[in-house]
Design a protein around this motif. Structure first.
Motif, PDB file in Angstrom:
ATOM      1  N   MET A 135     -21.371 -12.857  -0.816  1.00 44.54           N
ATOM      2  CA  MET A 135     -21.306 -14.333  -0.688  1.00 44.54           C
ATOM      3  C   MET A 135     -22.786 -14.540   0.096  1.00 44.54           C
ATOM      4  O   MET A 135     -23.324 -15.361  -0.047  1.00 44.54           O
ATOM      5  CB  MET A 135     -20.194 -14.719  -0.272  1.00 44.54           C
ATOM      6  CG  MET A 135     -19.243 -14.782  -1.237  1.00 44.54           C
ATOM      7  SD  MET A 135     -19.348 -15.689  -2.581  1.00 44.54           S
ATOM      8  CE  MET A 135     -19.145 -17.506  -1.873  1.00 44.54           C
ATOM      9  N   THR A 136     -22.830 -13.778   1.328  1.00 38.57           N
ATOM     10  CA  THR A 136     -24.093 -14.093   2.089  1.00 38.57           C
ATOM     11  C   THR A 136     -25.420 -14.055   1.440  1.00 38.57           C
ATOM     12  O   THR A 136     -26.212 -14.602   1.477  1.00 38.57           O
ATOM     13  CB  THR A 136     -24.038 -13.230   3.368  1.00 38.57           C
ATOM     14  OG1 THR A 136     -22.591 -13.350   4.098  1.00 38.57           O
ATOM     15  CG2 THR A 136     -24.683 -13.444   4.323  1.00 38.57           C
ATOM     16  N   LEU A 137     -25.535 -12.571   0.564  1.00 39.35           N
ATOM     17  CA  LEU A 137     -26.562 -12.393  -0.117  1.00 39.35           C
ATOM     18  C   LEU A 137     -26.848 -13.614  -0.992  1.00 39.35           C
ATOM     19  O   LEU A 137     -27.945 -13.798  -1.394  1.00 39.35           O
ATOM     20  CB  LEU A 137     -26.379 -11.113  -0.590  1.00 39.35           C
ATOM     21  CG  LEU A 137     -27.565 -10.455  -1.581  1.00 39.35           C
ATOM     22  CD1 LEU A 137     -28.872 -10.357  -0.614  1.00 39.35           C
ATOM     23  CD2 LEU A 137     -27.233  -9.311  -2.137  1.00 39.35           C
ATOM     24  N   ALA A 138     -25.877 -14.040  -1.886  1.00 31.97           N
ATOM     25  CA  ALA A 138     -25.974 -14.995  -2.814  1.00 31.97           C
ATOM     26  C   ALA A 138     -26.457 -16.435  -2.030  1.00 31.97           C
ATOM     27  O   ALA A 138     -27.449 -17.083  -2.603  1.00 31.97           O
ATOM     28  CB  ALA A 138     -24.763 -15.336  -3.673  1.00 31.97           C
ATOM     29  N   ALA A 151     -14.667  -7.390   2.900  1.00 29.09           N
ATOM     30  CA  ALA A 151     -16.163  -7.321   3.644  1.00 29.09           C
ATOM     31  C   ALA A 151     -17.310  -7.476   2.945  1.00 29.09           C
ATOM     32  O   ALA A 151     -18.234  -7.975   2.783  1.00 29.09           O
ATOM     33  CB  ALA A 151     -16.205  -6.197   4.715  1.00 29.09           C
ATOM     34  N   LEU A 152     -17.040  -6.696   1.435  1.00 26.80           N
ATOM     35  CA  LEU A 152     -18.082  -6.621   0.510  1.00 26.80           C
ATOM     36  C   LEU A 152     -18.308  -7.941  -0.004  1.00 26.80           C
ATOM     37  O   LEU A 152     -19.519  -8.429  -0.609  1.00 26.80           O
ATOM     38  CB  LEU A 152     -17.728  -5.469  -0.472  1.00 26.80           C
ATOM     39  CG  LEU A 152     -18.759  -5.195  -1.724  1.00 26.80           C
ATOM     40  CD1 LEU A 152     -19.868  -4.779  -0.962  1.00 26.80           C
ATOM     41  CD2 LEU A 152     -18.211  -4.257  -2.602  1.00 26.80           C
TER      42      LEU A 152
END
Length: 100
Positions: free
Chosen positions: A92-95, A86-87
């Motif tokens: 990946m979403t933040l990137a 999940a982290l």
């Protein structure tokens, strides 16, 4: 060891100090001592078997408790792996947000 020591002392005291003439009497104290030692060993055997059975049962209980701990540890490791995944997804979403 105690039986053998008593057996030797019985033999010495009887042979050297109490010779009564009849050869059948020579072996009586030795035979009696040996019978007592055998009786004591036979009487102690059930206690030994019960103690061994108790130890085996205690060992089985410890093995079951250890198995439970291992299963709990495996569950914790799986939960930790899920958190790490999940982290990684969040990173990946933040990137992707930063790159956009």
């Amino acid at each position: 060891l105690l039986c053998h020591t008593s057996l030797i002392s019985a033999f010495i005291s009887f042979f050297f100090f109490e010779w009564s003439g009849d050869h059948r009497d020579l072996h009586y104290p030795l035979r009696r001592q040996r019978q007592m030692c055998i009786r004591d060993r036979i009487m102690a055997l059930p206690d030994l078997i019960m103690t061994l059975a108790d130890l085996i049962m205690a060992l089985a209980d410890l093995i079951m408790a250890l198995a439970d701990l291992i299963m709990t540890l495996a569950d914790l490791i799986m939960a930790l792996a899920d958190l790490i995944m999940a982290l990684a997804d969040l990173i990946m979403t933040l990137a992707d947000l930063i790159m956009a």
